[in-house]
Structures are given as C-alpha cells and as structure tokens.
Design a protein around this motif. Sequence first.
Motif: not given
Length: 159
Positions: A79-88, A72-77
């Motif tokens: 759908p990829a971040l949403e998939k990681i949220d689901t995984h988390s 997130k700090a590297s600037g990722m935003t």
Amino acid sequence: MFDQINGLPVHALVLHAAVVFVPLLALVAAVYAVMPRWRSKIGWAAVLLAIAAPVTTFVAKESGEKLYDRLKASGMTGPALEKIDTHSGFGTTTFYFTFALAVATLVMVFLTLRTTDKRLPRAADVLLAVVVLALAVVSGYYVFRTGDSGAQAVWGTTS
C-alpha cells in the motif's frame, strides 16, 4: 543530479519551492488577467513566477521519481508504494498544468507589453483571461492534491 544532496533526497529539499511558487503563480497570473490597471506593477512578478514555478515543479517531479526508484530498489512494496504511485501521478499532472499556466501567463504579459495601456483587444483580453484563470484554478487544485497525497504517503496511516 536529482537524487541526493549531502545524503538527503533532493525531493524533500525542493518540493517546498513548488508548493510556494505554484500557488503564487496562480494568484499573480489571475490578478494580472483580471486587473489590467495592475499589470504594469506586477508584470515582472508574473514573468519571474512563470519561470520559477514550472522549473521547481519539474525538479520536484524528477527528484521524486529518483526517490521512488530508490525506495522500490530497497524492497518497498504494498500500500505504501501504491500511495506513492498516486502521488507521482498528481505530481506529473501538476507539472503539466503549471507549465501551461506559465506559458499562458508569459503570452499574456508579452502581448500586453506591446500596448500603451496594457490592454489587448477586448476579445483577446477576455479569452486569455479565461484561459489563465482556468489554468490557475486547476494548477492550484493539483498542487494541493499532490501535496496532500505526498503527506498521506509519508505521514498517513497505512490501512
């Protein structure tokens, strides 16, 4: 502590331990619950896995959160971040159910250690067996969902 080892994300290094130990705990706990005559042979494995599975799941969860923060700090935003949220979310749920399975397994093992034939009174044995079996199934389901959602986040196609 949970961020990196030699420049590699800890999460990538430890997640495989959780993927192995949680299903093994589920299997051994289920066998221990339904096969009283095997209890003296597999009790030690049940105890070791009841310790290892939640610990590795916790480390995988915590290291995953550190990796998420780094991404997130590297600037990722998007759908990829949403998939990681689901995984988390699945990872957190996996930890809770694995912890509950470990506690139920340890309770069953330590209660049966006090008996000469490794059996509890019928009602207690059946109740604990049902709880352990249910938690084993749910833990197995969530470790699969966690792993699949993580694989989809890393290797799946973005749409």
